[in-house]
Write a protein that holds these residues in place. Structure first.
Motif, PDB file in Angstrom:
ATOM      1  N   ASP A  15       0.842  -1.191   0.000  1.00 30.07           N
ATOM      2  CA  ASP A  15       0.000   0.000   0.000  1.00 30.07           C
ATOM      3  C   ASP A  15       0.880   1.244   0.000  1.00 30.07           C
ATOM      4  OD1 ASP A  15       0.835  -0.732   2.649  1.00 30.07           O
ATOM      5  OD2 ASP A  15      -0.478   0.833   3.402  1.00 30.07           O
ATOM      6  N   SER A  16       0.318   2.352  -0.412  1.00 29.40           N
ATOM      7  CA  SER A  16       1.076   3.611  -0.370  1.00 29.40           C
ATOM      8  C   SER A  16       0.096   4.761  -0.172  1.00 29.40           C
ATOM      9  CB  SER A  16       1.895   3.802  -1.648  1.00 29.40           C
ATOM     10  OG  SER A  16       1.065   4.076  -2.749  1.00 29.40           O
ATOM     11  N   PRO A  17       0.548   5.800   0.549  1.00 27.36           N
ATOM     12  CA  PRO A  17      -0.350   6.929   0.809  1.00 27.36           C
ATOM     13  C   PRO A  17      -0.752   7.622  -0.493  1.00 27.36           C
ATOM     14  CG  PRO A  17       1.574   7.002   2.263  1.00 27.36           C
ATOM     15  CD  PRO A  17       1.855   5.977   1.203  1.00 27.36           C
ATOM     16  N   GLY A  18      -2.027   7.886  -0.660  1.00 32.61           N
ATOM     17  CA  GLY A  18      -2.537   8.495  -1.877  1.00 32.61           C
ATOM     18  C   GLY A  18      -3.432   7.539  -2.655  1.00 32.61           C
ATOM     19  N   MET A  19      -3.398   6.250  -2.294  1.00 36.26           N
ATOM     20  CA  MET A  19      -4.241   5.293  -3.014  1.00 36.26           C
ATOM     21  C   MET A  19      -5.716   5.660  -2.880  1.00 36.26           C
ATOM     22  SD  MET A  19      -2.503   1.541  -2.482  1.00 36.26           S
ATOM     23  CE  MET A  19      -1.273   0.942  -3.693  1.00 36.26           C
ATOM     24  N   ASN A  20      -6.129   6.136  -1.696  1.00 34.70           N
ATOM     25  CA  ASN A  20      -7.533   6.513  -1.531  1.00 34.70           C
ATOM     26  C   ASN A  20      -7.900   7.746  -2.355  1.00 34.70           C
ATOM     27  OD1 ASN A  20      -8.339   4.437   0.310  1.00 34.70           O
ATOM     28  ND2 ASN A  20      -7.208   5.504   1.928  1.00 34.70           N
ATOM     29  N   ALA A  21      -6.951   8.661  -2.498  1.00 32.54           N
ATOM     30  CA  ALA A  21      -7.189   9.819  -3.356  1.00 32.54           C
ATOM     31  C   ALA A  21      -7.377   9.372  -4.804  1.00 32.54           C
ATOM     32  CB  ALA A  21      -6.036  10.817  -3.242  1.00 32.54           C
ATOM     33  N   ALA A  22      -6.573   8.403  -5.222  1.00 27.28           N
ATOM     34  CA  ALA A  22      -6.723   7.877  -6.580  1.00 27.28           C
ATOM     35  C   ALA A  22      -8.091   7.222  -6.747  1.00 27.28           C
ATOM     36  CB  ALA A  22      -5.601   6.888  -6.892  1.00 27.28           C
ATOM     37  N   LEU A  23      -8.519   6.490  -5.728  1.00 31.32           N
ATOM     38  CA  LEU A  23      -9.853   5.876  -5.795  1.00 31.32           C
ATOM     39  C   LEU A  23     -10.927   6.955  -5.949  1.00 31.32           C
ATOM     40  CD1 LEU A  23      -9.603   3.108  -3.027  1.00 31.32           C
ATOM     41  CD2 LEU A  23      -9.624   2.778  -5.517  1.00 31.32           C
ATOM     42  N   HIS A  24     -10.762   8.053  -5.225  1.00 31.32           N
ATOM     43  CA  HIS A  24     -11.741   9.140  -5.338  1.00 31.32           C
ATOM     44  C   HIS A  24     -11.716   9.754  -6.737  1.00 31.32           C
ATOM     45  CE1 HIS A  24     -14.486  12.219  -4.173  1.00 31.32           C
ATOM     46  NE2 HIS A  24     -13.610  13.199  -4.178  1.00 31.32           N
TER      47      HIS A  24
END
Lengths: 324, 324, 324, 324
Positions: A15-24
Motif C-alpha cells: 500500500d502507499s499513501p494516496g491510493m484513496n485519493a486515486a480511488l476518489h
C-alpha cells in the motif's frame, strides 16, 4: 469497441499513501460520466474470490486524506496461476465489468499483462508505490508522503543527535532505489547519504566520520537497498574510531502509512481521473503517469523497474557529500 | 544561609523533550528575582571543563518549543571520580555560583548526592527523562512527548497494517518500565501490550494471535524492557501459525526527539520555576516533581527508579488485553 | 567578466518555508567552489544598512528543516528611492561583493531590475513565495508547504464538521491566485472550491449548498483573492437556507510558517545550487525555476505575476465541483 | 436495583478530541461484563428520534485515534421541551435500555438533570469539551488536544513573526475560560497572554508592546473570551505606535478537530471505563472525572462551569508576563 458502462478498480501490492485519493479520482470521474464503479477488495485475491463492493464518491471524498487503502491490498499467489486468472475472468464477466483500473506497482502491471492473454478488457494502471522506482512517471504515488514521514522523523532524531553530539545512521526505505534516501538526506541536512547506486558514498562516509570532531551531530542516511548497509557502516566507523557514540535507527514501516501529503493527494486524484478518461478514449494496457509535470500514458511493457539517479541528483550528491 | 545571586543550570543524561522549556522556566524566574543565570554545557562534562555560558530568557523563549537541549548533554565518566568532582567544585567557586539546578534522570541525581560530600551548595533537580520511571513525580519531563511521538507513528503503521490485514509487533522505548507501552498501546487501540512488569501478557498475546482471523490488522505494542521481546514473540507466533504475515518495527530514537508536547512544555516551565523558587526558600538536595497535579519536592535519596504499574493501569490492561 | 570570489545572498518580501533550504544550497555550492558567502539581513533594508553576516554551510545545514528565514526579511521603502539603492551599491562595493542571489517574489525581482540601472553586478533570483503566482517556474518555494499546512488544518476541521453535519467555509491564502485553494480543496475532498479565476464556482456552491441534505458535512474552500469571499458566500447561503449551521474559518498566517515540506526542502536546495552555478556560468538578471521538472532560468522581465489556471486544473474543478 | 444488561451511550454538545476513545472505553468495559451496548446518534436528537446503532469494541478500537465523534453530536432544541424528553424516554423503554452514558459538557449534564425528573434510569456523564471549564475534573476531554493544536499553529506563526520582527495577536478558543490561552501562551514563549480572568494583562501587553524594540517578534495570545479582545488590543497598540507591523490571527475551529493527543486518548479510555464501572457499582447522576490524577465521580448538580485560575497559574502569569 464496447461502450464502457461498468468499471472495476482495485489496489494491489504494497500500500502507499494516496491510493484513496486515486480511488476518489476514479470514482468522481466515473460518476460524472454515468459509469457504474465497483471495487474489488484485497487486490487480485478479491478478483479471484469475487469480493466486490460498490464505490460511491460521496463516501470516498472522506477518504482522500487517509493513508492505506480502503479496498485493502494483498500479494496474490493465486493470480500467478492460470486457474486463478480464469476465476478472476469469470467474476468480471459475471458482473459485467467493462474495464479495469489497477493501482499498484510493477508486479501489479505484470499481472495485468499476463491477464491480458485471456481477458480482452481494457486495463489502465496507476503507479502506487513509495519507492519511486518505475519508468513512465517522475513520481509514483506515495513517494512524496514517504519522504515527508522520513524527514519528520529524521528532524526529531536531529534534536537528540545534536544534544549528544552523536553519530546516527538512519535507514530509510526504497528497496534498490535511493530516491527516498537522497530526498530525505538532502532535506534534513544530513552529513552523508548512502545509496545502492553509488559505491563511493561509503568511503566518503568513513572519511567524513573519521574527521568528525565530536562537537556536533553527524547524521548519515542509508538506503535499505544499500548492500553495505547501516550495520556494516557502523562497524567500519567503530574500527576507525572505537569510542565513537553511534546509534542505528531503522525508520521502517511508518514510511508506508500516514495521511498522504498534499502532493500525493493531488497526484492520486490526477492519476485516477486520467485512468478513467483514458479508458473512455479507448486506451488500454498502459500506466497513467506524470512526466515533466504532464499527465501521460506508458504501455505496461515499458514500465520496467528502473532506479537511475539522474545527472542533477548525482551533482547534488557530489556537492552535499563533500567534506566541509 | 548565603544569599543566592548566581545560579547555574545544566542538563545531563539522556535528553528529553521539554528540557528547553525547563531552562526557560529557570531563566525567567531567575530574571525577575534579579539572579544571574549561567548554564554549563554537556552536563557534568561542562562542570569539569568549565564550559559555561550566560543564559537569557529573551533567547530561551524561542527554545520553549524545541526538542533536545540547548545546553547539550552527555554521560560523564569524569564526574564518577573524586578528581573530576573536585575540578567541578573549583569551577563553581571560581565563577561564584551559589546554587545548582540539574535537569536529568536518577543517574544525574546520584551524581549530585556524591557531589554534596565535597560541595555544600544547594542543589535542586528536575526530572528529565522519557521513561517515567522515577518516584517523586507522576510524570517525568518528556514522557508525554515520547508517547505522542509513539502514537503518531503507530497510527501510521495502522494504515498499512489494516490495508494488508497484517500482524505488527511494534517496540517502543521505556527501559524496564512499561509506561510508554501501556499509554501508546491503549491510545492506539492495540490488540496486545507486552510490558516487563507482567509475564502473562505474552501468553495472552499468543492466544489472541492464534485466534487472529486474518480479516483485520493485529497490532501488538512491546516495551523494549520486556525480556521476551518482539523477536521472541514473533517466532512464537510463527510457530503456532507459520503462514502469518508479520512485521516487526522498532520505533527507536525518534521517541527522544521532536518538539515537546503541550503538556511537557507546561511541565517543564512549572518544574523550572519551582526549582528556582525552592532554592530561594532555602531548599536543597531535592527533586522538583508533580504529584497528584501539585508541585512538590522529594529528597534525592528517595528518588529511586521505580516501575510499579498501579492498580488502575493493571485494571486497564486486563480489560483491553482480554480476547474480543 | 570578473571572477566571482564573493557572493552575497538575501531574502526579501514575504517569507516562505524552504528559504533556509535555499540558503543552504547557495552556501554549500559556494563552499565547494571556494567562494566567500555573506548574507544581508532583512532584505533590501540590510543592503542599505550594511547589515551583513558571514554564512557557513555547517551552520546552515541545521536550518534546512526550519521555516521562516534565518536572514530575516522585510519590505523596504528605502530601496524604492534612488538614494537607498545608491547606499546599497556603496555597501556592496565596500564589501567587494561580486554577485547577488535574491530569494523572494516578483517585487524582489523588480527591485533588482531597478537596481541594475546603477549596479552592474550579476543578480540571480530564487522564487520564494507561497502563492505560486510567478511565470518561469511550475512551483514557487513554499507553495507545497503552505498547501500541506492548509490540508492538515482542513482535515482537522473535517472532524468537527462531520460530527455536527455542519457547513464550513474555509478561507485559504493565495492572493489573486487560486492555486492553494484548488490543491487544498481537491486534497481534502471539499464539496466546493471558490477561486478568483472562476466566477461560476459561486453559483455552483450555492446550488450545492441548497441541496445540502444535512446528513453530512459540507466543506467549501475559498481563496482569499476571491472577490465574493467567504462572508458573502455565507450570507447568500443563509438567505437560501436560514437555519443552516454554518461556520467561517480563515486559516491565516499559519500557512506561511512551519517546517518546510520535503518537496520545498528539495526545491530550495535545487534552486539555491542552480543560482550559484548560474552565476559561475556568467548568467545574470534571471530567476532560477523549475519547469517541467527541469531546472531553468527566466529573465527577470519575463517573471510577471500570472495566475492562469491551466486546462488540466480547469477540468479537475469541473469534475469535482459538479453536484453529486 | 435492576441488573444492567443494556447500556446506551451518546455524545452531545460541541465535539472534542478523545470522544471516540471514551466510546471505546465504554464499549470494551461493557463487552467484558457481557453488557449490550448501543449508541444514539446526534446527541439528544437521536434519543428523541430513536436513531440507535449497535456498538462493537472491535470496530471502535479503530476510532481511538480519530478526532470528532463517530456517533455525531448536536445541540438539541427538542430536548428542552417536556414532549421531547418524553419521546426520548419512550425510546429508551422500547429498547430496554437500563442505563445511559452521556459524553458532553455542562449543557449535556443539565439536560440529564432535567431528564431525571421523568426517567429513573441511572446516568453517568463524561466531560467532553475543549474548554476545561468544569468543576469535578482537573482536565476535560479534548483540552490537551486543543492546546496541542494551538501550540503547533503558534509555532508556525513564530517562524513568520520572527522573519519579519512582527507583532502577532493570536486568538485561541476557551470561551470564558483562559486555560487554553495560558497553556498555549506559556508553551510557545509568548510575550503576553490576555485572559478574561485578569484585566491587568491588557495594560501589561500595551506596556510591553510600547517598549517593543522591533528587533524581534512579539507574540500575544488572546483568549476568545477576553472582552477587550484582539481587535481592541490591536487598535490600542496602533494608537501608541502607528507604524507597527501587526497581524491578527484567529485559530478558530481547527482547535476542535484533529487526532486526539496521547493524553486525551488515555483520559477518554479511563473516563469511559470509569463510567461503566460506576454504573455497575450502582452509581447514578454523576460525572466521571480526574482530580489530582485520580478517577472520581461528582454529582451533576456540582458540575458547574467555573473558570478560576488557580494560584500556581496566577504566579506563572505574573512571572512570564513581566517585562524583560
Amino acid at each position: 469497441m464496447k461502450n464502457i458502462e461498468h468499471i472495476a478498480v482495485f489496489t494491489s501490492g504494497g500500500d502507499s499513501p494516496g491510493m484513496n485519493a486515486a480511488l476518489h479520482g476514479v470514482a468522481k470521474t466515473a460518476e460524472i460520466n454515468n459509469i457504474r464503479l465497483s471495487g474489488f477488495r484485497k487486490g487480485y485475491e478479491g478478483l479471484i474470490d469475487g469480493d466486490m463492493v460498490q464505490l460511491d464518491s460521496n463516501e470516498l471524498k472522506k477518504w482522500v486524506h487517509r493513508g492505506g487503502t480502503l479496498l485493502k491490498t494483498a500479494r496474490s499467489k493465486g493470480f500467478l496461476t492460470l486457474e486463478g486468472r480464469q476465476q478472476a475472468l469469470a467474476n468480471l464477466q459475471k458482473n459485467k465489468v467493462d474495464a479495469l483500473v489497477a493501482i499498484g506497482g510493477d508486479g501489479t502491471f505484470k499481472g495485468l499483462l499476463a491477464f491480458s492473454e485471456i481477458c480482452d478488457l481494457p486495463f489502465i494502471g496507476v503507479p502506487g508505490t513509495i519507492d519511486n522506482d518505475l519508468a513512465g512517471t517522475d513520481f509514483t504515488l506515495g513517494f512524496d508522503s514517504a519522504v515527508n514521514t522520513a524527514i519528520e522523523n529524521i528532524d526529531k532524531i536531529r534534536d537528540t543527535a545534536e544534544s549528544h553530539n552523536r553519530i546516527f545512521l538512519i535507514e530509510v526505505m526504497g528497496r534498490d532505489c535511493g530516491y527516498i534516501a537522497i530526498h530525505s538526506g538532502l532535506g534534513t541536512g544530513a552529513d552523508a547519504i548512502l545509496i545502492p547506486e553509488s559505491a563511493q558514498d561509503f568511503l566518503q562516509l568513513l572519511e567524513n566520520a573519521e574527521s568528525y570532531d565530536r562537537e556536533d551531530a553527524f547524521i548519515a542516511i542509508v538506503s535499505e537497498g544499500d548492500e553495505l548497509g547501516a550495520e556494516l557502516a557502523a562497524s567500519k566507523i567503530k574500527e576507525i574510531n572505537p569510542d565513537v557514540d553511534l546509534r542505528i535507527t531503522k525508520l521502517g514501516h511508518v514510511q508506508r502509512g500516514g495521511n498522504p501529503s498534499a502532493f500525493d493527494r493531488m497526484l492520486g486524484i490526477r492519476l485516477g481521473v486520467t485512468a478513467v478518461e483514458a479508458l473512455l478514449l479507448g486506451r488500454r494496457n498502459a500506466m497513467a503517469g506524470i512526466l515533466n509535470n504532464e499527465l501521460c500514458l506508458t504501455p505496461f511493457d515499458q514500465v520496467v523497474k528502473e532506479h537511475q539517479v539522474n545527472d542533477e541528483l548525482q551533482n547534488l550528491l557530489k556537492i552535499f557529500g563533500s567534506k566541509n
